[in-house]
Write an enzyme that holds these catalytic residues in place. Structure first.
Site, PDB file in Angstrom:
ATOM      1  N   LYS A  81       0.829  -1.211   0.000  1.00 24.45           N
ATOM      2  CA  LYS A  81       0.000   0.000   0.000  1.00 24.45           C
ATOM      3  C   LYS A  81       0.857   1.252   0.000  1.00 24.45           C
ATOM      4  O   LYS A  81       2.022   1.244   0.427  1.00 24.45           O
ATOM      5  CB  LYS A  81      -0.980   0.028   1.177  1.00 24.45           C
ATOM      6  CG  LYS A  81      -0.351   0.058   2.580  1.00 24.45           C
ATOM      7  CD  LYS A  81       0.052   1.434   3.089  1.00 24.45           C
ATOM      8  CE  LYS A  81       0.723   1.397   4.457  1.00 24.45           C
ATOM      9  NZ  LYS A  81       1.595   2.511   4.748  1.00 24.45           N
ATOM     10  N   VAL A 135      10.795  -4.719   2.915  1.00 27.91           N
ATOM     11  CA  VAL A 135      10.615  -5.018   4.347  1.00 27.91           C
ATOM     12  C   VAL A 135      10.889  -3.743   5.156  1.00 27.91           C
ATOM     13  O   VAL A 135      11.841  -3.017   4.863  1.00 27.91           O
ATOM     14  CB  VAL A 135      11.582  -6.144   4.781  1.00 27.91           C
ATOM     15  CG1 VAL A 135      11.498  -6.388   6.278  1.00 27.91           C
ATOM     16  CG2 VAL A 135      11.269  -7.426   4.024  1.00 27.91           C
ATOM     17  N   ALA A 136      10.052  -3.479   6.163  1.00 27.28           N
ATOM     18  CA  ALA A 136      10.163  -2.260   6.991  1.00 27.28           C
ATOM     19  C   ALA A 136      10.287  -1.030   6.103  1.00 27.28           C
ATOM     20  O   ALA A 136      11.103  -0.140   6.344  1.00 27.28           O
ATOM     21  CB  ALA A 136      11.340  -2.358   7.970  1.00 27.28           C
ATOM     22  N   GLY A 158       7.475   0.929   4.897  1.00 28.51           N
ATOM     23  CA  GLY A 158       6.350   1.870   4.851  1.00 28.51           C
ATOM     24  C   GLY A 158       5.321   1.499   3.805  1.00 28.51           C
ATOM     25  O   GLY A 158       4.493   2.320   3.413  1.00 28.51           O
ATOM     26  N   MET A 159       5.357   0.238   3.341  1.00 29.16           N
ATOM     27  CA  MET A 159       4.386  -0.201   2.331  1.00 29.16           C
ATOM     28  C   MET A 159       3.523  -1.357   2.842  1.00 29.16           C
ATOM     29  O   MET A 159       2.833  -2.020   2.063  1.00 29.16           O
ATOM     30  CB  MET A 159       5.095  -0.612   1.043  1.00 29.16           C
ATOM     31  CG  MET A 159       5.869   0.533   0.414  1.00 29.16           C
ATOM     32  SD  MET A 159       6.330   0.196  -1.280  1.00 29.16           S
ATOM     33  CE  MET A 159       4.824   0.650  -2.156  1.00 29.16           C
ATOM     34  N   ALA A 160       3.570  -1.612   4.141  1.00 31.14           N
ATOM     35  CA  ALA A 160       2.709  -2.601   4.791  1.00 31.14           C
ATOM     36  C   ALA A 160       2.906  -4.023   4.270  1.00 31.14           C
ATOM     37  O   ALA A 160       1.956  -4.785   4.115  1.00 31.14           O
ATOM     38  CB  ALA A 160       1.227  -2.190   4.681  1.00 31.14           C
ATOM     39  N   GLY A 216       4.425  -6.576   5.849  1.00 31.26           N
ATOM     40  CA  GLY A 216       4.069  -7.529   6.907  1.00 31.26           C
ATOM     41  C   GLY A 216       2.556  -7.634   7.032  1.00 31.26           C
ATOM     42  O   GLY A 216       2.002  -8.730   7.212  1.00 31.26           O
ATOM     43  N   ASP A 262      -2.740  -1.636   9.748  1.00 34.97           N
ATOM     44  CA  ASP A 262      -2.878  -1.658   8.281  1.00 34.97           C
ATOM     45  C   ASP A 262      -3.452  -2.962   7.751  1.00 34.97           C
ATOM     46  O   ASP A 262      -3.668  -3.092   6.550  1.00 34.97           O
ATOM     47  CB  ASP A 262      -1.490  -1.540   7.617  1.00 34.97           C
ATOM     48  CG  ASP A 262      -0.819  -0.218   7.886  1.00 34.97           C
ATOM     49  OD1 ASP A 262      -1.529   0.761   8.159  1.00 34.97           O
ATOM     50  OD2 ASP A 262       0.421  -0.183   7.792  1.00 34.97           O
TER      51      ASP A 262
HETATM   52  O1  C5P Z   1      -0.640  -1.222  14.388  1.00 32.30           O
HETATM   53  P1  C5P Z   1       0.761  -1.643  14.167  1.00 32.30           P
HETATM   54  O2  C5P Z   1       1.195  -2.760  15.078  1.00 32.30           O
HETATM   55  O3  C5P Z   1       1.083  -1.909  12.746  1.00 32.30           O
HETATM   56  O4  C5P Z   1       1.653  -0.387  14.562  1.00 32.30           O
HETATM   57  C1  C5P Z   1       3.050  -0.480  14.713  1.00 32.30           C
HETATM   58  C2  C5P Z   1       3.529   0.691  15.558  1.00 32.30           C
HETATM   59  O5  C5P Z   1       3.334   1.921  14.832  1.00 32.30           O
HETATM   60  C3  C5P Z   1       2.769   0.892  16.853  1.00 32.30           C
HETATM   61  O6  C5P Z   1       3.351   0.135  17.886  1.00 32.30           O
HETATM   62  C4  C5P Z   1       2.947   2.376  17.106  1.00 32.30           C
HETATM   63  O7  C5P Z   1       4.242   2.647  17.598  1.00 32.30           O
HETATM   64  C5  C5P Z   1       2.907   2.959  15.699  1.00 32.30           C
HETATM   65  N1  C5P Z   1       1.550   3.404  15.298  1.00 32.30           N
HETATM   66  C6  C5P Z   1       1.011   4.530  15.907  1.00 32.30           C
HETATM   67  N2  C5P Z   1      -0.224   4.968  15.522  1.00 32.30           N
HETATM   68  C7  C5P Z   1      -0.918   4.338  14.545  1.00 32.30           C
HETATM   69  C8  C5P Z   1      -0.380   3.182  13.922  1.00 32.30           C
HETATM   70  C9  C5P Z   1       0.870   2.755  14.313  1.00 32.30           C
HETATM   71  O8  C5P Z   1       1.625   5.147  16.778  1.00 32.30           O
HETATM   72  N3  C5P Z   1      -2.113   4.799  14.180  1.00 32.30           N
END
Ligand code: C5P
Length: 297
Positions: free
Chosen positions: A6, A95-96, A98-100, A102, A136
């Site tokens: 994404k 990987v890691a 910013g394109m989701a 995982g 995501d």
């Molecule tokens: O939701 P997810 O586990 O993918 O988020 C990874 C990390 O990104 C969270 O632990 C948090 O640090 C940060 N995050 C956030 N606010 C969001 C989504 C993600 O702070 N709306």
């Protein structure tokens, strides 16, 4: 199963909530860059991952705490069944990055294992499990173009009849999402509790006009990602000088994406940026379908 990467066309970020997550108003778009996941019957549970040469092996956790392991545990617990199967992922999403990537794998795993285990989980339950796995992940199930609110997990489809072309430039080292959010908090300690709304972006999508979309693209995490990695700012300038309608950081970065006017434009910009010392430059269009079954045996 095939699951797409994404891009956030709009990423409005507010001040952190009490639970530590940031409130978001975001517009996601699924783009044609995919991880493929295969699941087979087996007596035990195993997970294997194949990465292209340009990805860093160490960046993918494989000691039982991959998001796919967690997806399998959650689905098995929801139905009270055993976690079994031989799962394999062929990665193509940075990987890691910013394109989701995982999140795409987790969405693919939920759908694949639901089928493999014959569970018939409802769409609502799948979306609920997806939200527990990551902000995501529900979007990765949905695909297309969608508005995301809450912490990004509450998604509604957006009518998008355009075909938008992107050049995607991954970095060789990932950037952990929590680090970028923490840096955002440091840089913008006065961030409002309500994120910037996505109205301008949604209007631009409705026009179908690429220049309108270029003008409306918005990412509140961009300044934090560029402050952590100044070379991203230079890459965006370079891409815009080379003719991109607009360049921006994808989500929390470090992948950068460049909007182009056509497939040919994307291919020629990709060639130009590859020639300029970026070893991996990809072209992809969106919107595309969310996690979907490719073949069933
Ligand atoms: O939701 P997810 O586990 O993918 O988020 C990874 C990390 O990104 C969270 O632990 C948090 O640090 C940060 N995050 C956030 N606010 C969001 C989504 C993600 O702070 N709306």
């Amino acid at each position: 199963m095939r699951a797409p990467a994404k891009i956030n066309l709009h990423l409005g970020v507010g001040a952190p909530r009490e639970d530590g997550y940031h409130p978001l108003v975001t517009v996601y778009q699924a783009v044609g860059l995919y991880d493929d996941l295969t699941a087979r019957q087996a007596a035990d549970w195993s997970l294997g991952v194949n990465l292209p040469d340009w990805m860093d092996d160490d960046a993918v956790p494989l000691a039982g705490d991959n998001i796919v392991d967690r997806a399998a545990d959650l689905l098995a617990a929801h139905h009270g069944v055993e976690r079994t199967g031989e799962v394999h992922i062929a990665k193509a999403i940075p990987v890691a990055g910013g394109m989701a990537g995982g999140s795409a794998d987790a969405a693919a795993a939920l759908v694949a294992l639901d089928r493999l285990w014959g569970l018939g989980t409802t769409d609502d339950d799948l979306l609920g499990l997806a939200a527990q796995l990551g902000s995501d992940v529900p979007f990765a199930l949905l695909g297309g173009t969608a508005l995301g609110v809450g912490r990004g997990e509450l998604v509604t489809p957006v009518d998008d009849r355009g075909t938008w072309w992107w050049v995607v430039v991954p970095s060789d080292t990932g950037l952990p999402t929590p680090e970028v959010y923490r840096h955002f908090d440091k840089m913008f300690s006065d961030a409002p509790s309500q994120p910037v709304p996505a109205d301008a972006l949604l209007e631009a999508i409705a026009t179908g006009d690429t220049w309108a979309l270029a003008d409306a693209l918005h990412n509140d995490l961009e300044a934090a990602a560029i402050d952590l990695r100044p070379e991203l700012g230079r890459l965006i300038e370079r891409g815009e000088e080379a003719g991109a309608l607009r360049g921006l950081v994808s989500g929390s970065g470090p992948t950068c994406v460049f909007l182009c006017g056509s497939a040919d434009h994307a291919r020629s910009l990709a060639a130009d940026l590859s020639g300029a010392g970026h070893p991996v430059v990809l072209a992809a269009n969106g919107p595309v379908a969310g996690a979907h079954l490719v073949s069933y045996a």
